[in-house]
Write an enzyme that holds these catalytic residues in place. Structure first.
Site, short mmCIF file in Angstrom:
data_model
loop_
_atom_site.label_atom_id
_atom_site.label_comp_id
_atom_site.label_asym_id
_atom_site.label_seq_id
_atom_site.Cartn_x
_atom_site.Cartn_y
_atom_site.Cartn_z
N HIS A 192 0.83 -1.21 0.00
CA HIS A 192 0.00 0.00 0.00
C HIS A 192 0.86 1.25 0.00
O HIS A 192 1.91 1.31 0.64
CB HIS A 192 -1.00 -0.01 1.16
CG HIS A 192 -0.42 0.12 2.54
ND1 HIS A 192 -0.20 1.34 3.14
CD2 HIS A 192 -0.05 -0.82 3.44
CE1 HIS A 192 0.27 1.14 4.36
NE2 HIS A 192 0.39 -0.15 4.56
N ASP B 43 6.32 2.03 6.42
CA ASP B 43 5.04 1.32 6.35
C ASP B 43 4.12 2.15 5.46
O ASP B 43 3.57 3.15 5.93
CB ASP B 43 4.47 1.14 7.76
CG ASP B 43 3.03 0.65 7.77
OD1 ASP B 43 2.61 0.05 6.77
OD2 ASP B 43 2.34 0.89 8.78
N GLU C 252 -5.20 1.34 2.57
CA GLU C 252 -4.94 0.31 3.57
C GLU C 252 -4.98 0.86 4.99
O GLU C 252 -5.51 0.21 5.89
CB GLU C 252 -3.58 -0.35 3.31
CG GLU C 252 -3.34 -1.62 4.11
CD GLU C 252 -2.76 -1.40 5.50
OE1 GLU C 252 -2.73 -2.36 6.29
OE2 GLU C 252 -2.33 -0.26 5.81
N GLU C 253 -4.43 2.04 5.19
CA GLU C 253 -4.33 2.58 6.55
C GLU C 253 -5.70 2.87 7.18
O GLU C 253 -5.80 3.02 8.39
CB GLU C 253 -3.47 3.85 6.57
CG GLU C 253 -1.99 3.62 6.31
CD GLU C 253 -1.28 2.86 7.42
OE1 GLU C 253 -1.92 2.55 8.44
OE2 GLU C 253 -0.08 2.56 7.25
N ASP D 144 3.88 -6.08 3.52
CA ASP D 144 3.70 -4.91 4.38
C ASP D 144 4.94 -4.74 5.25
O ASP D 144 5.99 -4.35 4.75
CB ASP D 144 2.42 -5.06 5.22
CG ASP D 144 1.83 -3.72 5.63
OD1 ASP D 144 2.61 -2.89 6.13
OD2 ASP D 144 0.63 -3.51 5.48
N HIS E 282 4.64 3.21 12.70
CA HIS E 282 3.71 4.34 12.84
C HIS E 282 4.31 5.51 13.60
O HIS E 282 3.59 6.40 14.06
CB HIS E 282 2.37 3.91 13.45
CG HIS E 282 1.48 3.22 12.48
ND1 HIS E 282 0.12 3.12 12.64
CD2 HIS E 282 1.75 2.61 11.29
CE1 HIS E 282 -0.41 2.46 11.63
NE2 HIS E 282 0.57 2.13 10.79
#
Length: 346
Positions: free
Chosen positions: A69, A187, A221-222, A242, A322
């Protein structure tokens, strides 16, 4: 197997430096399409804006799909305060303390870019002392101080800023001589770069594939629905590329491809996991198996949407996920190697 490290870094740097929080991914998708044009690779765009690249294999009725993603964490303007600063809401899930003091850019509907800094509402210990230290880091206690001479809500509105404008975080991308990659949004932009290079490698080396293989670059995706629709009709296996999550009491590593056995959506397919692990063993690819209790993937979204598929989750280990993240080229190359080898395995 020899891979071009510098080309992977080239893709990764370009992708990382194009802002793309969920819902604001058009520019980075345009970049992906430009690179695919250079490779002369066919692709199509889904109605939601994802990019799907398909390489034909001997068996066209049994299709494999790898996903990555391109959307990231970010924020959106919630309101303009009376003093001209901005309140905001998160796009995606992250801790407020991970963005405190971060530079950012607000992009207005007409395309104007205005920079700022994310701060707490009590950013100075010289003024607030322990109140500043103890202030709970939640959205209502945070704000964006824009880099313009404003004193009121009206001043900020004159700049064209409005509710709903996207806020993009500075990535602070760095490649170290020791092989580390440090940046926000590894990510999952590390995986997007890996997949782009994998496509290049397979095509330029005319590698024969036993099964038709597609690469799904998703853009939501998030926020949970990236690969919930528009997958190829003959899909049987879905491998989400991922990230692994190294950290306290985890088995993952920045120096290996991480294979997820289970996350918050449940166990991944055991047969598929065995295939991936066996390839790593046979090909001497560094790998780690791990479990992530607070994690979901595009494969999770596809399963929730009702697709009858076997799923797996792999990726380089990304430390401080994150937040301001870090991985290593050894993990990136291990992930790439597993993808390339799996594509050739019946």
């Amino acid at each position: 197997m020899e891979y071009n490290d510098e080309k992977i870094k080239y893709y990764l740097k370009n992708i990382l430096t194009i802002p793309s929080p969920s819902g604001f991914t058009e520019k980075v998708m345009d970049y992906i399409k430009e690179e695919l044009h250079i490779l002369n690779v066919p692709y199509f765009i889904t109605n939601k804006g994802a990019v799907v690249i398909t390489l034909e294999g001997k068996n066209k009725d049994y299709e494999r799909v790898f996903s990555a993603h391109i959307d990231t964490l970010g924020a959106m303007v919630k309101s303009i305060k009376s003093n001209g600063t901005l309140s905001f809401v998160p796009v995606g899930g992250f801790m407020m303390n991970s963005i405190e003091g971060e530079n950012c850019t607000i992009e207005t509907l007409d395309g104007r870019k205005i920079t700022g800094t994310i701060q707490s509402i009590k950013p100075s210990v010289h003024i607030s002392g322990d109140e500043a230290r103890e202030l709970k880091r939640v959205p209502e206690n945070m704000e964006i101080v824009i880099d313009e001479k404003v004193f009121s809500k009206e001043d900020t509105q004159k700049l064209g800023i409005d509710v709903g404008d996207f806020v993009c975080f500075s990535t602070r991308t760095a490649f170290t001589p020791s092989g580390f990659v440090k940046s926000r949004h590894l990510d999952d932009k590390a995986s997007a770069a890996i997949i782009l290079y994998a496509i290049k490698y397979l095509v330029e080396n005319s590698i024969e594939l036993p099964y038709t293989t597609s690469f799904f670059i998703s853009n939501y995706e998030e926020v949970g629905h990236g690969a919930s629709a528009a997958l190829p009709k003959n899909i049987k296996e879905f491998i989400s590329v991922d990230m692994g999550a190294p950290g306290l009491d985890q088995n993952s590593s920045e120096y290996a491809v991480c294979i997820c056995a289970k996350d918050s959506s449940g166990p991944y397919d055991l047969e598929l996991r065995k295939k991936l692990v066996n390839i790593c063993k046979e090909q001497n690819i560094p790998y780690k198996i791990d479990i992530y209790p607070h994690y979901g993937s595009d494969a999770s979204a596809a399963l929730r949407a009702g697709w009858d598929i076997k799923t797996a989750l792999i990726g380089t280990g990304v430390f401080a996920s994150h937040g301001y993240e870090r991985t290593h080229m050894e993990g990136i190359l291990s992930t790439l190697d597993l993808i390339i080898k799996y594509c050739q395995t019946e």
